[in-house]
Motif scaffolding. Structure first.
Motif: not given
Length: 252
Positions: A1-8, A38-41, A138-142, A174-177
């Motif tokens: 899974m991918v984690l991007r560090m982006v400007p605040d 995504a990490l939480e999912e 756009g998933t919110n439950r897997i 989009q959101t984790a479960s």
């Protein structure tokens, strides 16, 4: 899974001197919120169905966020090298993510549905196309069920749809479960001992069809005016405003 560090995005963002990027010298960077979900999912799937989670981070502060991922349950940590002071383009990292997924025979690639540097949500479709795998964003439950996934995607007007997707697949979350879990300081200290691998970027393989010409701040708009709650007062004030602009005439 991918984690991007982006400007605040809450910080003050200014165009760079060349007008084709943003000045990053004084910017704060944070984990992309959708990637956090995504990490939480990914961890929830691991806990429910068993899995090995590889977290791949890119951007300034990648080591710090990878240690957080380990504290939450990631099994393998990889920092993907990226150009300094450059935005995280989905085209530029898509090939690298696809190559790592291919080399590890990953059943599932998860990333946030979009980021402040990927507002059109292109990373998941790119990776899915490069791997020739099914993709849903756009998933919110897997829910993992053997070799298949049941994936819920929220639509407008309170409508949700559920897809059945064969693995291997690529999903934009989009959101984790459940809300991303809290990590204690002791877990973070323990996770800081987890080794972090390095990965060199792969050529994107895309030919640019357009070039960024210039960034600029949006034009400042005027302030608004509250016309009140009384209908007659509002109507009188509205006619006065329109008359001042030559769009109406007030009765003598």
């Amino acid at each position: 899974m991918v984690l991007r560090m982006v400007p605040d995005s809450a910080g003050e963002i200014q165009p760079a001197e060349d007008g084709r990027g943003i000045d990053r010298e004084w910017l704060d960077f944070q984990l992309n919120d959708f990637d956090d979900h995504a990490l939480e999912e990914a961890i929830l799937i691991k806990e429910a169905a068993g899995a090995r989670v590889t977290a791949v981070a890119v951007g300034e502060g990648a080591n710090r966020v990878l240690q957080m991922a380990a504290a939450r349950g990631a099994d393998e940590l990889v920092a993907l090298q990226a150009g300094e002071d450059a935005m995280i383009s989905p085209r530029d990292i898509g090939a690298s993510i696809a190559a790592m997924a291919r080399s590890r025979s990953a059943d599932l690639v998860l990333c946030g549905v979009q980021s402040v540097e990927d507002v059109f949500g292109q990373l998941a479709p790119y990776v899915g196309a490069l791997l020739d795998r099914p993709h849903v964003s756009g998933t919110n439950r897997i829910v993992a069920d053997g070799g298949r996934l049941r994936v819920t995607q929220e639509r407008g007007a309170g409508v949700a749809v559920t897809y059945e997707v064969a693995m291997p697949a690529v999903l934009g979350v989009q959101t984790a479960s459940k809300a991303p879990r809290y990590v204690s300081g002791s877990k973070l200290r323990e996770a800081s001992k987890t080794p972090i691998g390095r990965a060199a970027p792969e050529p994107s393989g895309f030919e640019r069809s357009a070039e960024l010409v210039r960034l600029r701040q949006p034009a400042q708009g005027g302030s608004g005016e509250t016309l009140g709650n009384d209908a007659e007062t509002v109507a009188d004030r509205l006619v006065t405003i329109l008359a001042a602009k030559g769009l109406a005439r007030k009765a003598p």
